[in-house]
Scaffold this motif. Structure first.
Motif, PDB file in Angstrom:
ATOM      1  N   VAL A  69       0.575  -1.224   0.006  1.00 53.32           N
ATOM      2  CA  VAL A  69       0.109  -0.099   0.048  1.00 53.32           C
ATOM      3  C   VAL A  69       0.779   1.369  -0.130  1.00 53.32           C
ATOM      4  O   VAL A  69       0.432   2.635  -0.264  1.00 53.32           O
ATOM      5  CB  VAL A  69      -0.927  -0.126   1.094  1.00 53.32           C
ATOM      6  CG1 VAL A  69      -1.936   1.173   1.227  1.00 53.32           C
ATOM      7  CG2 VAL A  69      -1.674  -1.253   1.135  1.00 53.32           C
ATOM      8  N   LYS A  72       0.724   5.528   1.743  1.00 53.56           N
ATOM      9  CA  LYS A  72      -0.525   5.643   2.131  1.00 53.56           C
ATOM     10  C   LYS A  72      -1.041   5.156   3.658  1.00 53.56           C
ATOM     11  O   LYS A  72      -1.847   5.530   4.335  1.00 53.56           O
ATOM     12  CB  LYS A  72      -1.501   5.080   1.125  1.00 53.56           C
ATOM     13  CG  LYS A  72      -3.039   5.477   1.380  1.00 53.56           C
ATOM     14  CD  LYS A  72      -3.918   4.695   0.230  1.00 53.56           C
ATOM     15  CE  LYS A  72      -5.673   5.162   0.339  1.00 53.56           C
ATOM     16  NZ  LYS A  72      -6.241   4.793  -0.703  1.00 53.56           N
ATOM     17  N   VAL A  85      -7.378   0.506   4.389  1.00 53.47           N
ATOM     18  CA  VAL A  85      -5.942   0.169   3.690  1.00 53.47           C
ATOM     19  C   VAL A  85      -6.073  -1.299   3.361  1.00 53.47           C
ATOM     20  O   VAL A  85      -5.201  -1.690   2.563  1.00 53.47           O
ATOM     21  CB  VAL A  85      -4.938   0.710   4.336  1.00 53.47           C
ATOM     22  CG1 VAL A  85      -4.769   2.151   4.690  1.00 53.47           C
ATOM     23  CG2 VAL A  85      -4.946  -0.027   5.790  1.00 53.47           C
ATOM     24  N   ASP A  88      -7.124  -1.583  -0.050  1.00 56.27           N
ATOM     25  CA  ASP A  88      -6.009  -1.171  -0.813  1.00 56.27           C
ATOM     26  C   ASP A  88      -5.217  -2.209  -1.226  1.00 56.27           C
ATOM     27  O   ASP A  88      -4.751  -2.348  -2.416  1.00 56.27           O
ATOM     28  CB  ASP A  88      -5.517   0.043  -0.360  1.00 56.27           C
ATOM     29  CG  ASP A  88      -6.290   1.266  -0.339  1.00 56.27           C
ATOM     30  OD1 ASP A  88      -6.533   1.868  -1.579  1.00 56.27           O
ATOM     31  OD2 ASP A  88      -6.469   2.035   0.729  1.00 56.27           O
ATOM     32  N   HIS A 193      -5.874   6.277  -5.601  1.00 53.96           N
ATOM     33  CA  HIS A 193      -5.885   4.443  -5.317  1.00 53.96           C
ATOM     34  C   HIS A 193      -4.719   4.514  -4.224  1.00 53.96           C
ATOM     35  O   HIS A 193      -4.764   4.945  -2.962  1.00 53.96           O
ATOM     36  CB  HIS A 193      -5.663   3.790  -6.533  1.00 53.96           C
ATOM     37  CG  HIS A 193      -6.996   3.807  -7.119  1.00 53.96           C
ATOM     38  ND1 HIS A 193      -7.094   3.282  -8.634  1.00 53.96           N
ATOM     39  CD2 HIS A 193      -8.258   4.331  -6.907  1.00 53.96           C
ATOM     40  CE1 HIS A 193      -8.446   3.081  -8.866  1.00 53.96           C
ATOM     41  NE2 HIS A 193      -9.167   3.880  -8.018  1.00 53.96           N
ATOM     42  N   SER A 194      -3.664   4.027  -4.637  1.00 56.73           N
ATOM     43  CA  SER A 194      -2.661   3.673  -3.630  1.00 56.73           C
ATOM     44  C   SER A 194      -1.225   4.205  -4.221  1.00 56.73           C
ATOM     45  O   SER A 194      -0.062   3.343  -3.702  1.00 56.73           O
ATOM     46  CB  SER A 194      -2.500   2.173  -3.183  1.00 56.73           C
ATOM     47  OG  SER A 194      -3.617   1.735  -2.575  1.00 56.73           O
ATOM     48  N   PRO A 230     -10.518   3.955  -0.378  1.00 55.75           N
ATOM     49  CA  PRO A 230      -9.837   2.838  -1.053  1.00 55.75           C
ATOM     50  C   PRO A 230      -9.894   2.705  -2.410  1.00 55.75           C
ATOM     51  O   PRO A 230     -10.810   3.125  -3.205  1.00 55.75           O
ATOM     52  CB  PRO A 230     -10.486   1.818  -0.397  1.00 55.75           C
ATOM     53  CG  PRO A 230     -11.917   2.279  -0.066  1.00 55.75           C
ATOM     54  CD  PRO A 230     -11.726   3.584   0.289  1.00 55.75           C
ATOM     55  N   THR A 231      -8.743   1.990  -3.129  1.00 55.03           N
ATOM     56  CA  THR A 231      -8.473   1.663  -4.214  1.00 55.03           C
ATOM     57  C   THR A 231      -9.725   0.576  -4.871  1.00 55.03           C
ATOM     58  O   THR A 231     -10.191  -0.258  -4.398  1.00 55.03           O
ATOM     59  CB  THR A 231      -7.298   0.904  -4.630  1.00 55.03           C
ATOM     60  OG1 THR A 231      -6.193   1.499  -3.858  1.00 55.03           O
ATOM     61  CG2 THR A 231      -7.204   0.638  -6.177  1.00 55.03           C
ATOM     62  N   THR A 254      -1.020   2.303 -11.995  1.00 59.24           N
ATOM     63  CA  THR A 254      -0.368   2.380 -10.652  1.00 59.24           C
ATOM     64  C   THR A 254       0.618   3.333 -10.791  1.00 59.24           C
ATOM     65  O   THR A 254       0.381   4.345 -11.473  1.00 59.24           O
ATOM     66  CB  THR A 254      -0.059   1.083 -10.243  1.00 59.24           C
ATOM     67  OG1 THR A 254       0.653   0.372 -11.114  1.00 59.24           O
ATOM     68  CG2 THR A 254      -1.407   0.007 -10.133  1.00 59.24           C
TER      69      THR A 254
END
Length: 341
Positions: A69, A72, A85, A88, A193-194, A230-231, A254
Motif C-alpha cells: 500500500v 498511504k 487500507v 487497498d 488509489h494507492s 480505497p482503491t 498504478t
C-alpha cells in the motif's frame, strides 16, 4: 520444563504471543466470510490448498501478483483510520491479475509491526476480508510479525500476495491482435488509489491543513477520510468481458501513472494516443495539482488522474463493452486509440 531464576521471556523481549493468538481468533470469521468454490480450508494451517477443478477451470495457467500500500499507510497510522487500507492491499494485487486476463482465487497477507495492536490489526484484516469479498477471492492465510526495534511505535507495514487463474486461450495481452485504430477505454478511479502518496503527503504539508480538516475537494469528509478512499476493485465488472474475449489488453494504472503503464500492455510498433480532453480531472487531482504546483506531465506519470484501468478493444466491440460496463455501475469513457509509433 522449569523456568530458570531471573530467566527472560519472549514477552519481556517485546513479542506478545498471547496477543498474536488473540488476533488469529478475531480474524478467523473474517477469513471464513471470503470462502469460494475451490477454497474451503480453515485458517491456521501451514499452507492453503485450492481446487482448480472445483472452481470450474479446464486448462488453466496460474498467475501470481504481490504488492503493498506504500506510504498511504502513513496517513492511516497518523489518523487512526485502519479499516480501509486492507481494501487497498487486495485491490493493488487483484487489479494486476486482470492485466493478464486472470481471475483472483486466493489471497494471503503479511502484516509487520513493532508491537502488535490487536484492535488496529483486526481493523486492517477486516479491510482485507472486505477487499477479498469484492474481488471474489478467498483469504486463505497470512503472517503477522511482531518485531520490536524494527518499527517505531504504532507503525506497521503490509504486503499482499494473490494467486489467480486464466484459461490458456484467454491470456492477456493479445499483442498479435492489436492494431492502429483500436480503442482505449478508461474506467474511473475512486481517487489516487494507492500511488503517489509521498507526493500527496508533501502537498498536504504545504496546504497547512490538518488531517481532520474538511477536505477542500470533498467538504462533507475530512481530508484524511477523502485521501484514504480505497482503491477501486474492478474484478466483478471487468472479468466477464475478459472471459468473453472482448478485450485485447488491459493496463492497471498504478505507479508510473498514464505515461508508464499502458505501454506494458501494447504491442511493439504501436502507441497509446490519449485524448487528454476526453474526461474531466476529478476534484481531488485538481486540488493536488493546484496546491502542489504539479505540472501536467508530472501528474500523468505519478497519478492515475481519474482513470484506474485502461482497456484496449476493437472498434466493433466498443458498444457492447461500454454498455456492459456502464450497466454494471462503472464510470466508463473512451480516452483515445492505438496508433503506429
Amino acid at each position: 520444563m522449569s523456568e530458570r531464576p531471573n530467566g527472560l521471556t519472549y514477552a519481556q523481549a517485546g513479542v506478545d504471543i498471547d496477543a498474536g493468538a488473540a488476533l488469529v481468533e478475531r480474524i478467523k470469521p473474517l477469513a471464513k466470510s471470503t470462502r469460494r468454490p475451490g477454497a474451503d480450508s480453515a485458517l491456521g494451517g501451514f499452507g492453503a490448498l485450492f481446487d482448480l477443478k472445483a472452481a470450474g477451470y479446464e486448462d488453466p495457467l496460474l498467475v501470481t501478483t504481490t504488492d503493498g500500500v506504500g506510504t498511504k499507510l502513513k496517513v492511516a497510522i497518523e489518523t487512526g483510520i485502519h479499516d480501509t487500507v486492507g481494501i487497498d492491499l487486495v485491490a493493488m494485487c487483484v487489479n494486476d491479475l486482470l492485466a493478464q486476463g486472470a481471475e483472483p482465487l486466493m489471497f494471503l497477507d503479511y502484516y509487520a509491526t513493532g508491537k502488535l495492536d490487536v484492535e488496529a490489526a483486526t481493523a486492517v484484516v477486516a479491510g482485507i476480508a472486505e477487499g477479498c469479498r469484492q474481488a471474489g477471492c478467498a483469504l486463505v492465510g497470512g503472517e503477522t510479525a511482531e518485531m520490536p526495534g524494527m518499527y517505531s511505535e504504532g507503525d506497521y507495514d503490509m504486503a499482499g500476495f494473490c494467486v489467480g487463474a486464466v484459461e490458456r486461450d484467454k491470456v492477456l495481452p493479445r499483442l498479435a491482435d492489436q492494431g492502429p485504430g483500436d480503442i482505449l477505454i478508461g474506467l474511473g478511479s475512486s481517487g489516487p488509489h494507492s500511488n503517489g502518496y509521498s507526493l500527496v503527503r508533501r502537498i498536504v504539508e504545504r496546504s497547512s491543513l490538518n488531517w481532520d480538516a474538511s477536505a477542500p475537494f470533498a467538504p462533507d469528509r475530512t481530508l484524511a477520510q477523502a485521501l484514504l478512499e480505497p482503491t477501486r476493485i474492478y474484478i466483478k465488472t471487468v472479468l466477464p468481458h475478459l472471459k468473453a474475449g472482448r478485450v485485447k489488453a488491459l493496463a492497471h494504472i498504478t505507479g508510473g501513472g498514464l505515461i508508464e503503464n499502458p505501454p506494458r500492455a501494447i504491442a511493439e510498433g504501436l502507441v497509446a494516443r490519449f485524448d487528454w480532453n476526453a474526461w474531466t480531472l476529478p476534484p481531488v487531482f485538481q486540488w493536488l495539482q493546484e496546491v502542489g504546483g504539479v505540472s501536467e506531465y508530472e501528474m500523468r506519470r505519478t497519478f492515475n488522474c481519474g482513470v484506474g484501468l485502461v482497456l484496449v478493444v476493437g472498434s466493433h466491440e466498443l458498444p457492447d463493452v461500454l454498455e456492459g460496463l456502464a450497466r454494471a455501475g462503472e464510470d466508463v469513457f473512451v480516452v483515445g486509440e492505438l496508433a503506429r509509433a
